[in-house]
Design a protein around this motif. Structure first.
Motif, PDB file in Angstrom:
ATOM      1  N   ASP A   1       0.826  -1.205   0.000  1.00 42.70           N
ATOM      2  CA  ASP A   1       0.000   0.000   0.000  1.00 42.70           C
ATOM      3  C   ASP A   1       0.861   1.256   0.000  1.00 42.70           C
ATOM      4  OD1 ASP A   1      -2.746   0.836  -0.041  1.00 42.70           O
ATOM      5  OD2 ASP A   1      -2.451   1.644   1.971  1.00 42.70           O
ATOM      6  N   GLN A   2       2.021   1.210   0.677  1.00 40.57           N
ATOM      7  CA  GLN A   2       2.906   2.359   0.719  1.00 40.57           C
ATOM      8  C   GLN A   2       3.843   2.435  -0.491  1.00 40.57           C
ATOM      9  OE1 GLN A   2       3.440   4.917   3.698  1.00 40.57           O
ATOM     10  NE2 GLN A   2       1.355   4.386   3.115  1.00 40.57           N
ATOM     11  N   SER A   3       3.885   1.372  -1.268  1.00 39.56           N
ATOM     12  CA  SER A   3       4.798   1.327  -2.419  1.00 39.56           C
ATOM     13  C   SER A   3       4.135   1.781  -3.710  1.00 39.56           C
ATOM     14  CB  SER A   3       5.328  -0.101  -2.607  1.00 39.56           C
ATOM     15  OG  SER A   3       6.029  -0.518  -1.459  1.00 39.56           O
ATOM     16  N   ARG A   4       2.888   2.126  -3.645  1.00 38.17           N
ATOM     17  CA  ARG A   4       2.170   2.563  -4.840  1.00 38.17           C
ATOM     18  C   ARG A   4       1.369   3.818  -4.526  1.00 38.17           C
ATOM     19  NH1 ARG A   4      -0.941  -2.540  -3.592  1.00 38.17           N
ATOM     20  NH2 ARG A   4      -2.693  -1.846  -2.305  1.00 38.17           N
ATOM     21  N   ILE A   5       0.817   4.438  -5.565  1.00 34.21           N
ATOM     22  CA  ILE A   5      -0.058   5.602  -5.404  1.00 34.21           C
ATOM     23  C   ILE A   5      -1.500   5.133  -5.585  1.00 34.21           C
ATOM     24  CG2 ILE A   5      -0.657   7.883  -6.260  1.00 34.21           C
ATOM     25  CD1 ILE A   5       2.186   8.231  -7.204  1.00 34.21           C
ATOM     26  N   ASN A   6      -2.297   5.228  -4.525  1.00 36.02           N
ATOM     27  CA  ASN A   6      -3.696   4.818  -4.558  1.00 36.02           C
ATOM     28  C   ASN A   6      -4.581   6.033  -4.819  1.00 36.02           C
ATOM     29  OD1 ASN A   6      -3.049   2.082  -3.732  1.00 36.02           O
ATOM     30  ND2 ASN A   6      -2.727   2.907  -1.678  1.00 36.02           N
ATOM     31  N   HIS A   7      -5.468   5.916  -5.788  1.00 31.27           N
ATOM     32  CA  HIS A   7      -6.417   6.985  -6.104  1.00 31.27           C
ATOM     33  C   HIS A   7      -7.802   6.593  -5.590  1.00 31.27           C
ATOM     34  CE1 HIS A   7      -3.747   9.275  -8.878  1.00 31.27           C
ATOM     35  NE2 HIS A   7      -3.185   8.078  -9.013  1.00 31.27           N
ATOM     36  N   PHE A   8      -8.508   7.554  -4.969  1.00 34.11           N
ATOM     37  CA  PHE A   8      -9.821   7.247  -4.393  1.00 34.11           C
ATOM     38  C   PHE A   8     -10.700   8.504  -4.462  1.00 34.11           C
ATOM     39  CE2 PHE A   8      -6.683   8.286  -1.176  1.00 34.11           C
ATOM     40  CZ  PHE A   8      -7.273   9.328  -0.483  1.00 34.11           C
ATOM     41  N   PRO A   9     -12.032   8.311  -4.565  1.00 32.37           N
ATOM     42  CA  PRO A   9     -12.946   9.459  -4.643  1.00 32.37           C
ATOM     43  C   PRO A   9     -13.305   9.965  -3.245  1.00 32.37           C
ATOM     44  CG  PRO A   9     -14.170   7.422  -4.954  1.00 32.37           C
ATOM     45  CD  PRO A   9     -12.723   7.031  -4.792  1.00 32.37           C
ATOM     46  N   VAL A  10     -13.447  11.285  -3.124  1.00 32.41           N
ATOM     47  CA  VAL A  10     -13.856  11.923  -1.874  1.00 32.41           C
ATOM     48  C   VAL A  10     -15.033  12.843  -2.184  1.00 32.41           C
ATOM     49  CG1 VAL A  10     -13.192  13.457   0.003  1.00 32.41           C
ATOM     50  CG2 VAL A  10     -11.549  11.806  -0.889  1.00 32.41           C
ATOM     51  N   THR A  11     -16.141  12.638  -1.471  1.00 38.39           N
ATOM     52  CA  THR A  11     -17.357  13.427  -1.699  1.00 38.39           C
ATOM     53  C   THR A  11     -17.543  14.415  -0.563  1.00 38.39           C
ATOM     54  OG1 THR A  11     -18.383  11.548  -2.833  1.00 38.39           O
ATOM     55  CG2 THR A  11     -19.844  13.311  -2.078  1.00 38.39           C
ATOM     56  N   ASP A  12     -17.746  15.701  -0.891  1.00 35.74           N
ATOM     57  CA  ASP A  12     -17.920  16.715   0.144  1.00 35.74           C
ATOM     58  C   ASP A  12     -19.389  16.833   0.537  1.00 35.74           C
ATOM     59  OD1 ASP A  12     -19.161  18.100  -1.912  1.00 35.74           O
ATOM     60  OD2 ASP A  12     -17.444  19.436  -2.269  1.00 35.74           O
ATOM     61  N   ASP A  13     -19.701  17.817   1.406  1.00 36.46           N
ATOM     62  CA  ASP A  13     -21.067  17.982   1.919  1.00 36.46           C
ATOM     63  C   ASP A  13     -22.048  18.385   0.834  1.00 36.46           C
ATOM     64  OD1 ASP A  13     -20.088  17.365   4.404  1.00 36.46           O
ATOM     65  OD2 ASP A  13     -19.787  19.465   5.016  1.00 36.46           O
ATOM     66  N   ASN A  14     -21.575  19.008  -0.234  1.00 34.31           N
ATOM     67  CA  ASN A  14     -22.453  19.425  -1.330  1.00 34.31           C
ATOM     68  C   ASN A  14     -22.698  18.310  -2.339  1.00 34.31           C
ATOM     69  OD1 ASN A  14     -22.582  22.041  -0.242  1.00 34.31           O
ATOM     70  ND2 ASN A  14     -20.682  22.636  -1.305  1.00 34.31           N
ATOM     71  N   GLY A  15     -22.112  17.165  -2.134  1.00 36.68           N
ATOM     72  CA  GLY A  15     -22.300  16.056  -3.065  1.00 36.68           C
ATOM     73  C   GLY A  15     -21.319  16.044  -4.219  1.00 36.68           C
ATOM     74  N   ASP A  16     -20.363  16.979  -4.194  1.00 39.55           N
ATOM     75  CA  ASP A  16     -19.353  17.008  -5.259  1.00 39.55           C
ATOM     76  C   ASP A  16     -18.243  16.001  -4.947  1.00 39.55           C
ATOM     77  OD1 ASP A  16     -20.733  19.068  -6.524  1.00 39.55           O
ATOM     78  OD2 ASP A  16     -19.704  20.589  -5.306  1.00 39.55           O
ATOM     79  N   THR A  17     -17.835  15.291  -5.969  1.00 46.15           N
ATOM     80  CA  THR A  17     -16.813  14.251  -5.804  1.00 46.15           C
ATOM     81  C   THR A  17     -15.527  14.668  -6.500  1.00 46.15           C
ATOM     82  OG1 THR A  17     -18.493  12.516  -5.690  1.00 46.15           O
ATOM     83  CG2 THR A  17     -16.237  11.826  -6.222  1.00 46.15           C
ATOM     84  N   ALA A  18     -14.451  14.495  -5.802  1.00 48.03           N
ATOM     85  CA  ALA A  18     -13.126  14.788  -6.368  1.00 48.03           C
ATOM     86  C   ALA A  18     -12.211  13.592  -6.078  1.00 48.03           C
ATOM     87  CB  ALA A  18     -12.544  16.059  -5.764  1.00 48.03           C
ATOM     88  N   TRP A  19     -11.295  13.366  -6.994  1.00 42.75           N
ATOM     89  CA  TRP A  19     -10.356  12.260  -6.829  1.00 42.75           C
ATOM     90  C   TRP A  19      -9.100  12.750  -6.127  1.00 42.75           C
ATOM     91  CZ3 TRP A  19     -10.956   7.113  -7.776  1.00 42.75           C
ATOM     92  CH2 TRP A  19     -12.118   6.740  -8.465  1.00 42.75           C
ATOM     93  N   GLN A  20      -8.665  11.990  -5.149  1.00 44.00           N
ATOM     94  CA  GLN A  20      -7.440  12.287  -4.434  1.00 44.00           C
ATOM     95  C   GLN A  20      -6.519  11.070  -4.492  1.00 44.00           C
ATOM     96  OE1 GLN A  20      -8.159  13.609  -0.427  1.00 44.00           O
ATOM     97  NE2 GLN A  20      -9.345  15.401  -1.052  1.00 44.00           N
TER      98      GLN A  20
END
Length: 331
Positions: A215-234
């Motif tokens: 898990d620390q040897s790679r870059i993991n991408h995941f979606p994060v949704t805020d209170d307004n329902g907007d989703t951004a990838w981090q």
């Protein structure tokens, strides 16, 4: 097993600004990039043997500072090694391509030395001449399989006899540290591996050290949704968490130690032999100005006969930490 400690040192030898061409970039079966610490502890042993017993020096540890690198790869998102067909066959035809990774390096090395009685009583002029001799000898050796090129730096090798008091030794390292910058020093971060393992176990109790290391040897991408329902990838490599890398640090035994000459096809029939697997942990590249003690920079080889672990260790972590655990990955 008691935690091994860095041997008591008498002097530090600084070899500045080495240019290395076509060093080995495949440092283990699960990682590639800058050569790992085992390459440099091997260089340390080869250098001591080359100098001979008359030098009065024992090389106990080595510090690695990278000033620049150029991986011999091509491609945009997916990187591929630049490969060659050499040598030609007996009939003049081209040979099959054997994958080998290469990298050009610009680095400085800091060796921790133990001096015999004669060298301990030597004058500064004699130690300075010895440092130049060691630098010339090192230029004839291979570093991680790469060739040492003539340097362009005006800096010369320096051999510094360590003072008795800790405060004076700290002052000596502060002065020496200036010559290691700009650059990045390689240190061990076993603590980050175990901290991440604990985090994973809070979510999945059956998570292993291997899961944490991967898990620390790679870059993991995941979606994060805020209170307004907007989703951004981090992604998992956020700013401020340091330059963390997977790091091969030695070998663990897979078999007993066989007597010399009892294993068919061995390269050397006069040396005992055993089969091993690679040991991995996490490392971090730090600017040398973040180091406050020369012991935080140095890597030293250790061996535990009972467990069959051959490992390079580094004392960057807190001195009161008594146990370091390493992840074993099959080669």
């Amino acid at each position: 097993m008691r935690q091994p400690k860095l041997p008591t040192l008498d002097a530090l030898l600084h070899i500045p600004q080495l240019s290395v061409q076509n060093a080995n970039a495949i440092s283990g079966p699960h990682s590639w990039g800058h050569p790992g610490p085992t390459h440099f502890t091997g260089l340390m042993t080869a250098l001591e043997r080359k100098l001979g017993s008359d030098s009065g020096l024992h090389f106990a540890a080595v510090g690695i500072v990278s000033h620049g690198y150029q991986a011999q790869t091509n491609g945009d998102y997916v990187q591929r090694f630049n490969l060659t067909r050499n040598p030609v066959g007996k009939d003049g035809s081209t040979a099959a391509i054997v994958e080998e990774g290469r990298i050009h390096l610009q680095l400085s090395l800091l060796f921790g030395l133990k001096l015999d009685q004669q060298r301990a009583a030597a004058s500064d002029e004699e130690l300075n001449a010895l440092a130049q001799q060691i630098g010339s000898t090192l230029a004839t050796l291979r570093i991680a399989g790469g060739s040492v090129l003539p340097g362009r730096s005006a800096l010369k090798p320096r051999l510094t006899r360590l003072a008795e008091g800790e405060d004076e030794r700290a002052r000596q390292f502060r002065l020496l540290r200036r010559y290691l910058m700009p650059g990045y020093a390689l240190v061990a971060r076993d603590d980050l591996l175990h901290a991440h393992h604990a985090t994973l176990r809070a979510q999945a109790p059956d998570a292993t050290l291997l899961d944490a290391w991967l898990d620390q040897s790679r870059i993991n991408h995941f979606p994060v949704t805020d209170d307004n329902g907007d989703t951004a990838w981090q992604h998992s490599r956020q700013q401020g968490r340091g330059w963390i890398v997977p790091l091969p640090v030695g070998y663990g035994a897979l078999s007993p130690l066989y007597e010399a000459g009892t294993v068919a096809g061995a390269r050397d029939d006069s040396t005992p032999l055993r089969f091993v697997e690679s040991l991995y942990t996490l490392g971090e590249w730090l600017s040398p100005h973040r180091l406050h003690d020369y012991r935080q920079l140095l890597w030293y080889p250790t061996h535990d006969a009972d467990s069959g672990v051959y490992r390079c260790r580094n004392d960057y972590q807190a001195a009161n930490q008594t146990e370091h655990h390493t992840l074993g990955v099959e080669a």
